[in-house]
Design an enzyme around this catalytic site. Sequence first.
Site, PDB file in Angstrom:
ATOM      1  N   SER A 179       0.971  -1.117   0.073  1.00 41.49           N
ATOM      2  CA  SER A 179      -0.048   0.033  -0.057  1.00 41.49           C
ATOM      3  C   SER A 179       1.034   1.285   0.156  1.00 41.49           C
ATOM      4  CB  SER A 179      -0.816  -0.063   1.165  1.00 41.49           C
ATOM      5  OG  SER A 179      -1.969   1.088   1.308  1.00 41.49           O
ATOM      6  N   ARG A 249     -12.000   6.562   9.564  1.00 42.00           N
ATOM      7  CA  ARG A 249     -11.702   4.976   9.543  1.00 42.00           C
ATOM      8  C   ARG A 249     -12.512   4.140   9.033  1.00 42.00           C
ATOM      9  NH1 ARG A 249      -7.522   1.670   8.987  1.00 42.00           N
ATOM     10  NH2 ARG A 249      -7.676  -0.333  10.061  1.00 42.00           N
ATOM     11  N   ASP A 344      -8.655  -6.043  -5.290  1.00 42.38           N
ATOM     12  CA  ASP A 344      -8.436  -4.542  -4.606  1.00 42.38           C
ATOM     13  C   ASP A 344      -8.814  -3.457  -5.542  1.00 42.38           C
ATOM     14  OD1 ASP A 344      -7.076  -2.603  -3.478  1.00 42.38           O
ATOM     15  OD2 ASP A 344      -5.042  -3.178  -3.664  1.00 42.38           O
ATOM     16  N   HIS A 377      -8.116  -4.810  -0.797  1.00 49.76           N
ATOM     17  CA  HIS A 377      -7.010  -4.224  -0.595  1.00 49.76           C
ATOM     18  C   HIS A 377      -6.281  -4.909   0.670  1.00 49.76           C
ATOM     19  CE1 HIS A 377      -3.709  -1.274  -0.834  1.00 49.76           C
ATOM     20  NE2 HIS A 377      -4.088  -0.643   0.656  1.00 49.76           N
ATOM     21  N   ASP A 378      -6.875  -5.473   1.733  1.00 50.35           N
ATOM     22  CA  ASP A 378      -6.405  -5.859   3.059  1.00 50.35           C
ATOM     23  C   ASP A 378      -5.826  -7.291   2.689  1.00 50.35           C
ATOM     24  OD1 ASP A 378      -6.748  -3.741   4.704  1.00 50.35           O
ATOM     25  OD2 ASP A 378      -8.366  -4.797   5.644  1.00 50.35           O
TER      26      ASP A 378
END
EC number: 2.3.1.46
Length: 404
Positions: A179, A249, A344, A377-378
């Site tokens: 990232s 968040r 992602d 993405h994680d």
Amino acid sequence: MTDIQADPAVTAADAAQADTSSPTAHQGKPANAIGLVVPERMHFAEPLQLRNGSQICGYDLMVETYGTLNADRSNAVLICHALNASHHVAGVHAEGEVGWWDNMVGPGKPVDTNRFFVIGVNNLGSCFGSTGPMSPHPETGLPYGARFPVVTVEDWVNAQARVADRFGIEQFAAVMGGSLGGMQALAWSLMYPDRLRHCVVVASTPKLSAQNIAFNEVARSAILSDPDFHGGDYYAHNVKPKRGLRVARMIGHITYLSDEDMAAKFGRELKAEDIRFSFDVEFQVESYLRYQGDKFAEYFDANTYLLITRALDYFDPALAYGGSLTKAVAHTKASYLVVSFMTDWRFAPARSRELVKALLDNKHPVTYGEIDAPHGHDAFLLEDARYHALVRAYYERIAQEIGA
């Protein structure tokens, strides 16, 4: 997984045959566990010139290391962290906190600390011990707050280079990150082409899209509009803009997960047995996002969030070359491993392919892996056999090059 490269292939067979056996590093714990680690605070008295024209005079960086630096200092690997991570890459702190990439770094793991000396650095402006908005200003003794200068990826890389100097490391075996960390790794290869052999860029991008900048702006707006923000000087008021941080968040977390992953985790499951016709939590996904937001707001600093998301926005090495990424990477000397994940959508595979094409246009050696993992993405933080096998095989090649 797709390999596109200008050097000998890291094939599936290579990955399968990569050595996974390692002696136990410390008796009394699993062979692949680093165990207890203690970070080090490094102080740098020499001013650091920043991209915005200002300086930071006297600053600290939190550093954590794993493994042993060899005699010729050729086996060092720098791990660059993402937005809300830190120097604590692997192992366990005394209070029980496990490193954010512990499944990747350790004895016998893809980045094998029996062979490599791994360094994690907490970036300037962060809130985990390195000098940042929460730190006392040298002239006033009060927290920097909103007076902390806006920093960039390039500033972080220059600070990390001083850490390398402190260790006497002239050239890293690899600089690696996922990232935002991948952006730093890429910047290393462009700013210090002679100081790394390999550049490993995972789930990253050579620049943010307009959509990504927009997500960051909405998140920052949530913080800036919180009444407890007080222009960034909330420390003096003994409050914290938790509501803004919480929303920021929640917004970010949505972008880290894929639609497929959210459907599998939550679907349309209700929190209670039936709907309650209210604006309180009704769905499991709402409960999850609120939990993540609340947890984040407890430990993260709002000014740091503003700084890091702005650093994300500014990163664009092609800008100085008329928008040409091919020209921007022309002078790099590193070999590259670029990894993306098909689900992602924060930093989509197309962005990684853009980087790969620019490197290949210059005939630079590059290995590309596109992993069909469902976690969005994680995924770069999670264990996936194909992903880890690719990274393991690539580091096996590095180890053979340097005799580690």
